[in-house]
Design an enzyme around this catalytic site. Structure first.
Site, PDB file in Angstrom:
ATOM      1  CE  LYS A  58      40.329  30.605  40.272  1.00 33.29           C
ATOM      2  NZ  LYS A  58      39.866  30.280  41.533  1.00 33.29           N
TER       3      LYS A  58
ATOM      4  N   PRO B 224      30.921  28.032  33.738  1.00 32.75           N
ATOM      5  CG  PRO B 224      30.446  26.411  35.347  1.00 32.75           C
ATOM      6  CD  PRO B 224      31.307  26.689  34.163  1.00 32.75           C
TER       7      PRO B 224
ATOM      8  CB  ALA C 265      31.697  27.889  38.802  1.00 31.44           C
ATOM      9  N   GLY C 266      33.678  29.692  40.898  1.00 34.79           N
ATOM     10  CA  GLY C 266      35.032  29.656  41.484  1.00 34.79           C
ATOM     11  C   GLY C 266      36.073  29.237  40.467  1.00 34.79           C
TER      12      GLY C 266
ATOM     13  CB  ALA D  87      39.074  32.553  37.327  1.00 35.02           C
ATOM     14  N   GLY D  88      35.839  32.402  35.498  1.00 35.65           N
ATOM     15  CA  GLY D  88      35.336  32.558  34.130  1.00 35.65           C
ATOM     16  C   GLY D  88      35.444  33.989  33.621  1.00 35.65           C
TER      17      GLY D  88
ATOM     18  CG  ASP E 108      41.104  34.830  40.537  1.00 39.57           C
ATOM     19  OD1 ASP E 108      42.056  34.797  41.338  1.00 39.57           O
ATOM     20  OD2 ASP E 108      39.990  34.323  40.770  1.00 39.57           O
TER      21      ASP E 108
END
Ligand code: C5P
Length: 289
Positions: free
Chosen positions: A10, A95, A98-99, A101-102, A137
């Protein structure tokens, strides 16, 4: 039986922090967008008890600190089948730190996979309620698309899908700790906020230029020397013709929106000389559950 799911990254088109809460969390107001960068997740029922996880990133934990394992556990508890054996295989592309939401996307993909393995016993809303127990998230990542998220990020409203475009994502070598960035934000006292109503209007109108102009993330206001790299990446994106550029979540990835695919590819090539993670992706619409 094995099921294959894809966990979609996302991006935040906007990110606002509206209040600090008594429970240690913050109230957020965010426009979230799913994009075509995915982890591959396979979920399998096994004869042995317990939940096992394997991942191509060696430093990703295999126990309940991994949100994907937690998701399988929460699902089994919810259907009263705690004794079942589950094996999860993850091939990560998104990654970490990273921000994007992996970890949350992986957890949501496991919830969808578990639901397929166990005869679709839950609908979208029920899966989103389980997701809330896993992380802020995860509920969004259950079906994704374009959404307005409030509260900790779990109160969701479907929005008009983002128009087709090319998005260049670039992550500098460092990661930023989420709790640390929230603490720094509390210290500065915010004066600037995104124009969220304007963003919703631009989405309704399907106007990519207006959408891009309104992209804004309050975490970019935090005084941190790492924000200098973020600013440099934004400059490269805008120099190559991005309609707008912004950091996603608590970083450290930054993205730019392009209508011209060739300009996006050229920009990604240039950024790639300095930064290892650089991709051209597209918006993805809501998954049907
Ligand atoms: O929910 P999640 O585990 O992703 O949050 C990680 C940390 O980020 C929390 O412990 C909290 O410090 C901070 N956070 C917050 N407000 C939110 C989401 C996260 O303060 N809405």
């Amino acid at each position: 039986m094995t099921v294959q799911e894809y966990a979609y990254a996302k991006l935040n088109l906007t990110l606002d922090v509206t209040a600090r809460r008594d429970d240690g969390y913050h109230d957020m107001l965010m426009v979230m967008q799913t994009v075509s960068l995915t982890d591959s997740i396979q979920v399998e029922r096994t004869e042995e008890d317990g939940i096992r996880a394997r991942c191509n990133f060696r430093y990703v934990p295999n126990d309940e600190r991994n949100l994907a394992v937690k998701a399988a556990c929460v699902y089994l508890q919810a259907i009263g089948e705690e004794k079942r054996g589950i094996s999860i295989r993850m091939e990560k592309e998104i990654p970490v730190g990273a921000g994007m939401a992996g970890g949350s996307a992986d957890a949501a993909a496991v919830l969808r996979g578990m639901n397929r393995l166990f005869d679709r016993r839950m609908n979208r809303r029920e899966l989103e309620m389980l997701a809330e127990q896993i992380g802020s998230d995860v509920a969004f990542c259950v079906s994704g698309g374009t959404s307005l998220a409030r509260g900790r990020g779990e109160q969701l409203e479907d929005l008009t899908p983002m128009p087709d475009c090319q998005i260049v994502i670039c992550k500098p070598g460092f990661s930023i700790s989420t709790p640390e960035l929230f603490r720094k934000l509390d210290q500065i006292g915010l004066r600037t906020h995104p124009d969220t109503p304007g963003m919703l209007e631009a989405l309704r109108a399907g106007d990519l230029k207006e959408i891009s102009m309104r992209m804004f993330n309050v975490f970019e206001e935090v005084d941190d020397r790492r924000m200098r790299s973020e600013a440099e990446i934004k400059h490269v994106l805008l120099d190559h013709g991005a309609l707008g550029a912004v950091m996603t979540g608590t970083g450290s990835a930054v993205f730019g929106v392009f209508c011209d695919g060739e300009a996006a590819e050229r920009c990604a090539e240039e950024l790639h000389r300095e930064y290892r993670f650089c991709r051209v992706v597209q918006p993805v619409s809501r998954l049907e559950i």
